[in-house]
Design a protein around this motif. Structure first.
Motif, mmCIF file in Angstrom:
data_model
loop_
_atom_site.group_PDB
_atom_site.id
_atom_site.type_symbol
_atom_site.label_atom_id
_atom_site.label_comp_id
_atom_site.label_asym_id
_atom_site.label_seq_id
_atom_site.Cartn_x
_atom_site.Cartn_y
_atom_site.Cartn_z
ATOM 1 N N THR A 226 -6.822 -16.200 -19.444
ATOM 2 C CA THR A 226 -6.446 -15.078 -18.252
ATOM 3 C C THR A 226 -5.266 -15.481 -17.626
ATOM 4 O OG1 THR A 226 -8.827 -14.772 -17.985
ATOM 5 C CG2 THR A 226 -7.643 -13.559 -16.408
ATOM 6 N N TYR B 123 -2.747 -14.291 -14.270
ATOM 7 C CA TYR B 123 -2.447 -13.664 -13.041
ATOM 8 C C TYR B 123 -1.066 -13.610 -12.588
ATOM 9 C CZ TYR B 123 -7.811 -13.729 -12.568
ATOM 10 O OH TYR B 123 -8.938 -13.710 -12.653
ATOM 11 N N TYR C 252 0.145 -17.578 -13.357
ATOM 12 C CA TYR C 252 -0.954 -18.417 -13.481
ATOM 13 C C TYR C 252 -1.563 -18.134 -14.889
ATOM 14 C CZ TYR C 252 -0.373 -19.921 -8.717
ATOM 15 O OH TYR C 252 -0.015 -20.421 -7.494
ATOM 16 N N LEU D 184 -4.961 -19.113 -17.030
ATOM 17 C CA LEU D 184 -6.427 -19.829 -16.800
ATOM 18 C C LEU D 184 -7.229 -19.658 -17.798
ATOM 19 C CD1 LEU D 184 -7.328 -20.352 -13.829
ATOM 20 C CD2 LEU D 184 -8.625 -18.052 -13.725
ATOM 21 N N TYR E 116 -13.248 -23.052 -14.622
ATOM 22 C CA TYR E 116 -11.687 -22.433 -14.408
ATOM 23 C C TYR E 116 -10.975 -23.399 -13.604
ATOM 24 C CZ TYR E 116 -12.673 -17.554 -14.827
ATOM 25 O OH TYR E 116 -13.366 -16.270 -15.304
ATOM 26 N N PHE F 88 -7.065 -23.348 -12.177
ATOM 27 C CA PHE F 88 -5.762 -22.596 -12.055
ATOM 28 C C PHE F 88 -4.541 -23.810 -11.929
ATOM 29 C CE2 PHE F 88 -5.748 -18.423 -10.604
ATOM 30 C CZ PHE F 88 -6.796 -17.890 -10.509
ATOM 31 N N GLY F 89 -3.657 -23.886 -12.911
ATOM 32 C CA GLY F 89 -2.683 -24.878 -12.414
ATOM 33 C C GLY F 89 -1.934 -24.319 -11.542
ATOM 34 N N THR F 90 -0.603 -24.947 -11.526
ATOM 35 C CA THR F 90 0.375 -24.893 -10.513
ATOM 36 C C THR F 90 1.297 -23.621 -10.803
ATOM 37 O OG1 THR F 90 1.694 -26.470 -11.632
ATOM 38 C CG2 THR F 90 0.353 -27.434 -9.653
ATOM 39 N N GLY G 94 2.455 -26.969 -4.714
ATOM 40 C CA GLY G 94 2.590 -28.074 -5.547
ATOM 41 C C GLY G 94 1.052 -28.253 -6.207
ATOM 42 N N LEU G 95 0.225 -27.688 -5.510
ATOM 43 C CA LEU G 95 -1.218 -27.749 -6.071
ATOM 44 C C LEU G 95 -1.990 -26.695 -6.659
ATOM 45 C CD1 LEU G 95 -2.556 -30.100 -3.200
ATOM 46 C CD2 LEU G 95 -1.645 -31.159 -5.478
ATOM 47 N N GLY G 96 -1.524 -25.595 -6.593
ATOM 48 C CA GLY G 96 -1.986 -24.390 -6.928
ATOM 49 C C GLY G 96 -3.174 -23.868 -6.472
ATOM 50 N N LEU G 97 -4.159 -23.109 -6.909
ATOM 51 C CA LEU G 97 -5.413 -22.953 -6.468
ATOM 52 C C LEU G 97 -6.380 -23.873 -6.591
ATOM 53 C CD1 LEU G 97 -3.662 -20.205 -6.848
ATOM 54 C CD2 LEU G 97 -6.149 -19.108 -6.450
#
Lengths: 112, 117
Positions: A34, A36, A87, A89, A100, A102-104, B40-43
């Motif tokens: 996914t 975003y 992003y 995912l 999940y 989420f990366g940066t 820098g850390l995202g979600l």
């Protein structure tokens, strides 16, 4: 959990096609991919989702090779308003489970 | 269109206070989520809930608790706020696919920027 790797940032010019690739080597059989989009001071907004091959909607395409270890978000003919963080995912939801990460994200800057 | 509403856009509290962040969704979604977002850390997922009164810990639940007494409302509670909890907090919701094991997109609110002094 499938960790994702994306480029930190990309620049493009208006009218160009932009491709953002995400690597997810340990994707599981049931995982979906996914993407975003997030603008400053807003929550992420769903763009597109796929499981395999190619998915296209009115704003983007998602290409997923047969091994599913990577995916590419394609934005056709970007405009200045596409400047945002994107992003990737990988994961899914089962009952009571959450998979999940989420990366940066990739910070896309579209230049005039 | 799905709407996820977070009660405050900006909030300033003091260390040691008990802080409540509220989130309401209007689409009868089963799943609700709380994330924090830091540069820098995202979600990062704090907690999620897949049904009323049901909750599961995410990646960083320490110092937080949640409450889901009604399907449309999911509250995040900072039991005793600390300065390292200064962050952007995002709430999201999603439905459950008919197959029961696929991924439905999450719909996010616009966030609460919380400052702990």
């Amino acid at each position: 959990l499938a960790k994702t790797t994306q480029p930190i940032s990309m620049d493009s010019y208006e009218g160009q096609e932009v491709n953002i690739t995400c690597s997810h080597n340990n994707i599981a059989t049931n995982d979906y991919i996914t993407w975003y989009q997030q603008f400053p001071s807003q929550g992420p907004r769903f763009i597109i989702q796929g499981y395999k091959t190619k998915v296209t909607n009115e704003v983007a395409s998602l290409f997923i090779p047969a091994d599913r270890k990577s995916s590419t978000l394609s934005l056709p003919r970007v405009s200045l308003s596409d400047t945002a963080v994107y992003y990737c995912l990988v994961g899914g939801l089962g009952v009571g489970t959450y998979k999940y990460i989420f990366g940066t994200g990739t910070r896309l800057k579209v230049l005039a | 269109d799905v709407k996820v509403t977070q009660s405050s856009r900006y909030l300033v509290k003091r260390t040691g206070e008990k802080v409540f962040l509220e989130c309401v969704q209007d689409m009868d979604h089963e799943n609700m989520f709380w994330y924090r977002q830091d540069p820098g850390l995202g979600l990062r997922l704090i907690y999620f809930s897949y049904d009323v009164k049901m909750k599961e810990k995410g990646d960083i639940p320490e110092g937080y608790s949640v409450s889901r007494e009604k399907k449309e409302r999911f509250s995040l509670i900072l039991e005793s706020a600390s300065t390292n909890q200064t962050s952007m907090y995002l709430c999201a919701s999603s439905s459950v696919a008919e197959t029961g094991d696929s991924s439905q997109p999450q719909h996010f609110g616009d966030g609460t920027r919380l400052s702990i002094l």
